[in-house]
Design a protein around this motif. Structure first.
Motif, short mmCIF file in Angstrom:
data_model
loop_
_atom_site.label_atom_id
_atom_site.label_comp_id
_atom_site.label_asym_id
_atom_site.label_seq_id
_atom_site.Cartn_x
_atom_site.Cartn_y
_atom_site.Cartn_z
N ARG A 210 0.84 -1.21 0.00
CA ARG A 210 0.00 0.00 0.00
C ARG A 210 0.86 1.25 0.00
O ARG A 210 0.55 2.22 -0.68
CB ARG A 210 -0.92 0.00 1.22
N ARG A 211 1.96 1.22 0.76
CA ARG A 211 2.86 2.37 0.80
C ARG A 211 3.51 2.62 -0.55
O ARG A 211 3.68 3.75 -0.98
CB ARG A 211 3.92 2.16 1.88
N ASP A 212 3.86 1.54 -1.27
CA ASP A 212 4.44 1.68 -2.60
C ASP A 212 3.47 2.38 -3.55
O ASP A 212 3.86 3.26 -4.33
CB ASP A 212 4.83 0.31 -3.17
N PHE A 213 2.21 1.97 -3.53
CA PHE A 213 1.22 2.59 -4.40
C PHE A 213 1.04 4.07 -4.05
O PHE A 213 0.89 4.92 -4.94
CB PHE A 213 -0.12 1.85 -4.30
N ARG A 214 1.05 4.39 -2.76
CA ARG A 214 0.92 5.80 -2.36
C ARG A 214 2.12 6.61 -2.84
O ARG A 214 1.96 7.74 -3.32
CB ARG A 214 0.80 5.89 -0.83
N LEU A 215 3.31 6.04 -2.72
CA LEU A 215 4.51 6.75 -3.17
C LEU A 215 4.50 6.95 -4.68
O LEU A 215 4.88 8.02 -5.19
CB LEU A 215 5.76 5.97 -2.75
N LEU A 216 4.09 5.92 -5.44
CA LEU A 216 4.03 6.04 -6.89
C LEU A 216 3.03 7.10 -7.32
O LEU A 216 3.32 7.94 -8.19
CB LEU A 216 3.66 4.68 -7.51
N ALA A 217 1.84 7.07 -6.74
CA ALA A 217 0.82 8.04 -7.10
C ALA A 217 1.24 9.45 -6.71
O ALA A 217 1.10 10.41 -7.49
CB ALA A 217 -0.51 7.68 -6.43
N SER A 218 1.77 9.58 -5.50
CA SER A 218 2.23 10.89 -5.05
C SER A 218 3.38 11.39 -5.92
O SER A 218 3.41 12.56 -6.33
CB SER A 218 2.68 10.80 -3.59
N GLY A 219 4.32 10.50 -6.23
CA GLY A 219 5.44 10.89 -7.09
C GLY A 219 5.00 11.32 -8.47
O GLY A 219 5.58 12.24 -9.06
N PHE A 220 3.98 10.67 -9.00
CA PHE A 220 3.46 11.05 -10.32
C PHE A 220 3.00 12.51 -10.33
O PHE A 220 3.32 13.27 -11.24
CB PHE A 220 2.31 10.13 -10.72
N PHE A 221 2.27 12.91 -9.29
CA PHE A 221 1.76 14.28 -9.25
C PHE A 221 2.87 15.28 -8.88
O PHE A 221 2.79 16.44 -9.26
CB PHE A 221 0.57 14.38 -8.30
N VAL A 222 3.89 14.84 -8.16
CA VAL A 222 5.05 15.71 -7.92
C VAL A 222 5.76 15.99 -9.22
O VAL A 222 6.15 17.14 -9.51
CB VAL A 222 6.01 15.06 -6.89
N VAL A 223 5.94 14.95 -10.04
CA VAL A 223 6.57 15.15 -11.35
C VAL A 223 5.72 16.08 -12.21
O VAL A 223 6.25 16.96 -12.91
CB VAL A 223 6.77 13.78 -12.04
N ALA A 224 4.40 15.89 -12.18
CA ALA A 224 3.51 16.78 -12.93
C ALA A 224 3.65 18.22 -12.46
O ALA A 224 3.63 19.16 -13.27
CB ALA A 224 2.06 16.30 -12.79
N ALA A 225 3.80 18.42 -11.14
CA ALA A 225 3.97 19.77 -10.60
C ALA A 225 5.28 20.37 -11.09
O ALA A 225 5.34 21.54 -11.46
CB ALA A 225 3.94 19.72 -9.08
N VAL A 226 6.35 19.58 -11.07
CA VAL A 226 7.66 20.07 -11.53
C VAL A 226 7.59 20.43 -13.01
O VAL A 226 8.12 21.46 -13.44
CB VAL A 226 8.75 19.02 -11.27
#
Length: 706
Positions: A210-226
């Motif tokens: 579950r933590r991996d999925f949260r990190l992947l999803a969160s990282g995706f939107f961080v990349v989108a923000a950058v």
């Protein structure tokens, strides 16, 4: 903080490179006069034009210069940070190999790739084939990627993800020659790293948590923000945007608004944070937004195909990226079930809800009935705690919540090992489900083994000293100090009283409170709590206090003793030391006298054990707890923190004092699921121990620690 000499001694190659680059920039005047605008560029810059002219030496000379003066800033900072990290982790020799090979692969690989792809209708590669570059950025980024192999998971994967995301984003959106070199160098570094430490590169797969999925999803939107933040500064010359027509490229540049990028970037970051917490509402918003965006992009791809206009590659890239993000959210939807914190507070069984007296009474009853293997367990009944229970198991875990961390205190209280392991699992699942970070503090080796079986990490944070009473006898040279204390007390008329403080005369209670208040004021910081009790805890009717009292009724010292209910419950089988206070200027051997007298009294009552409790951040020997952790860094941190607190609270002095009673030692551990949460857990523990300390107190503490 390491001193400059220490750093230079540990990082000789990085220090030398920084000095050479800076010195050459001054000698050649490239620090203020752009190299690319001078004739000197033909012999000091590399790239396909230089190699086609036969200037192969430029692959070496170009590594010590920057094309433009402002570019010296990222080059020098990158050498210091990325290069220093790589040399620190790999050592000078392996760092030199990584630095040289990554530079060669980045520079020569880019030239070869451009030579193969130029003049074939691909504008981006044709344009770059005429460009020259300089600088060691590919070298130190690749070396940092190689050094990532020495970092323990999960930081290894996170460091590699950040490096890879950085080079890929910049080559897509900026598309300069240096960006292409960075991609190749980092890729080579990731392959080279395992070889440098003596093993073959390998890809390992595992089931995502579950933590991996949260990190992947969160990282995706961080990349989108950058991406949203850097787009207003890009040149629209990257490998994807270069397929657009000149008019389309001009229009794309005109549409890039900095304010819009900042607003969207901020929104994406907020969404990323909520996804990291596993919030259900954030997941719904994210899925809805991505479905909408993908629908628009599909229409755009269809339009491009129907009209045969340029820009298909850009549209497809965006579509694939957003489809990946949506896939992560849908496949990992089970990881995003946490309600908002406000709603969690209103939810029955919420971990952040306040406890009541009834829950404490239930905890006391369970501890007496069930018992536990942790001799410090009575502190789990203190009123400041909250108590987690599970309807499937009979028992509880005491905890406190600080800084988004749920700190479990001592072992789970339950009658059997199986029940304690089950309680740990239920506690972990419940904490994660509410978007918080779980950990357990001062647990025994039994619970640390249960935690490691769940994939958690373990760090020794204290050491319990305990004495077997049946064999205790203050005979022999080794016990000379203790016998001296007993003999001196007898000569001075100091006697030992033992019983509940709450039942003692009012005058005695007032003296005990006065001694404690004077001790606290002398420290210069608020009294510590959490695992360290005070007079309030000593007033518990189940707690007994030992007093050193003279003929005039003056209290010279006080100790408090918490009952020990071992596995199986029943009457106390021993007692654990908590409060230790001595009257300033009073009987010199008060503590030795009080502890020795208490041990003799408990032995006469038939008790089996006395625990002298654990001294936080004080250890005889650092036990090997978790091979997956960077033990050197963690142990250094704990040792420095202990040294900083020593002038105020004397943990190490207390640890040394207890050695007079020849105790046995048992390690006490901190267990937690993710090494990345350690800084947050450290903050939570600081707040737990010093809840009344203000910013000024902590600043004073930090300054004294230096």
């Amino acid at each position: 903080m390491p001193r400059p000499r220490t750093v230079m001694r540990r990082l000789p190659l990085t220090s030398a490179l920084l000095a050479v680059v800076l010195a050459l920039s001054v000698v050649t005047r490239t620090l203020w006069d752009p190299l690319l605008d001078r004739l000197l560029r033909t012999s000091l810059t590399y790239g396909l034009p230089a190699f086609e002219s036969g200037d192969w030496w430029t692959v070496l000379t170009g590594a010590f210069f920057a094309p433009r003066p402002l570019q010296y800033v990222p080059i020098l900072v990158g050498l210091a940070v990325f290069g220093g990290f790589a040399e620190w982790r790999l050592g000078p020799l392996r760092y030199a190999v990584a630095l040289a090979t990554c530079h060669l692969v980045g520079v020569l690989g880019s030239a070869g790739l451009l030579w193969l792809t130029r003049d074939h209708g691909y504008l981006w590669s044709t344009t770059l084939s005429h460009v020259r570059d300089a600088g060691p950025s590919a070298a130190f980024l690749g070396a940092a990627a190689a050094a990532s192999v020495t970092v323990a998971p999960p930081w290894r994967g996170r460091l590699r993800t950040v490096l890879t995301a950085y080079v890929v984003l910049f080559v897509i959106h900026l598309g300069g020659l240096a960006d292409l070199e960075h991609v190749l160098a980092v890729g080579w570094g990731l392959l080279l790293g395992p070889v440098l430490v003596g093993r073959a590169p390998a890809l390992h797969s595992r089931q995502l948590t579950r933590r991996d999925f949260r990190l992947l999803a969160s990282g995706f939107f961080v990349v989108a923000a950058v991406e949203g933040l850097i787009q207003p500064f890009t040149t629209a010359d990257g490998p994807l945007t270069a397929t657009l027509s000149a008019a389309a490229r001009a229009e794309a540049l005109a549409d890039r608004n900095l304010l819009v990028g900042v607003v969207l970037g901020t929104l994406w970051l907020i969404l990323a944070r909520s996804l990291y917490k596993g919030r259900r509402r954030a997941w719904r918003w994210a899925v809805g937004l991505l479905v909408l965006v993908i629908g628009i992009q599909l229409a755009n791809v269809g339009y491009v195909l129907a009209t045969a206009e340029q820009g298909l590659l850009v549209a497809c890239w965006d579509l694939v990226g957003n489809a990946f993000g949506l896939g992560v959210l849908l496949v990992g939807r089970h990881a995003f079930r946490n309600p908002s914190r406000r709603r969690a507070r209103r939810t029955t069984g919420s971990l952040v809800a306040p406890a009541d007296d009834g829950q404490r009474e239930q905890a006391v009853a369970l501890l007496r009935e069930q018992g536990t293997g942790n001799r410090l367990a009575w502190m789990t009944t203190w009123p400041e705690n909250r108590w987690f229970t599970d309807e499937r198991e009979s028992g509880y875990i005491a905890y406190r919540v600080h800084a988004g961390v749920v700190i479990g205190l001592c072992d789970p209280v339950a009658g059997t090992q199986r029940e304690r392991a089950a309680l740990l699992g239920a506690f972990s699942d419940t904490v994660h489900a509410q978007g918080l970070v779980p950990c357990l503090f001062t647990v025994t080796s039994e619970v640390s083994a249960h935690a490691r079986a769940r994939g958690w990490h373990c760090v020794q944070v204290a050491e319990e000293a305990w004495i077997e009473l049946p064999t205790l006898d203050f005979v022999g040279k080794a016990w000379q100090d203790v016998r001296t204390a007993l003999n001196q007390a007898a000569k001075l008329g100091v006697v030992f009283r033992l019983g509940p403080l709450v039942q003692m005369p009012r005058g005695i209670q007032m003296q005990v409170k006065a001694i404690s208040s004077e001790w606290v004021e002398d420290k210069g910081l608020p009294e510590m709590g959490f695992t360290l009790g005070g007079v309030d805890e000593a007033l518990d009717p189940d707690v007994r206090v030992g007093l050193a009292v003279d003929d005039d009724g003056t209290v010279h010292g006080v100790t408090s003793w918490m009952p020990v209910h071992e596995e199986g419950g029943g009457d106390p089988t021993g007692w654990t030391l908590d409060v230790m206070r001595r009257l300033p200027g009073g009987f010199r051997y008060s503590m030795e006298f009080l502890i020795a007298s208490a041990c003799l009294a408990f032995k006469e009552e038939g008790c089996a054990v006395v625990s002298l409790s654990g001294a936080p951040l004080a250890r005889t020997v650092a036990q090997a707890g978790d091979e997956g952790l960077d033990r050197g860094t963690i142990d250094t941190f704990l040792d420095r923190l202990g040294a900083t607190l020593e002038p105020y609270y004397g943990f190490r002095s207390l640890h040394a004092f207890k050695a007079k009673f020849k105790p046995r030692h048992e390690p006490l551990h901190l267990v937690f699921p993710d090494e990345a949460a350690l800084p947050r857990i450290g903050l939570a523990l600081t707040r737990a121990y010093l809840p009344e300390a203000g910013v000024r107190d902590l600043v004073a503490l930090a300054r004294t620690g230096h």
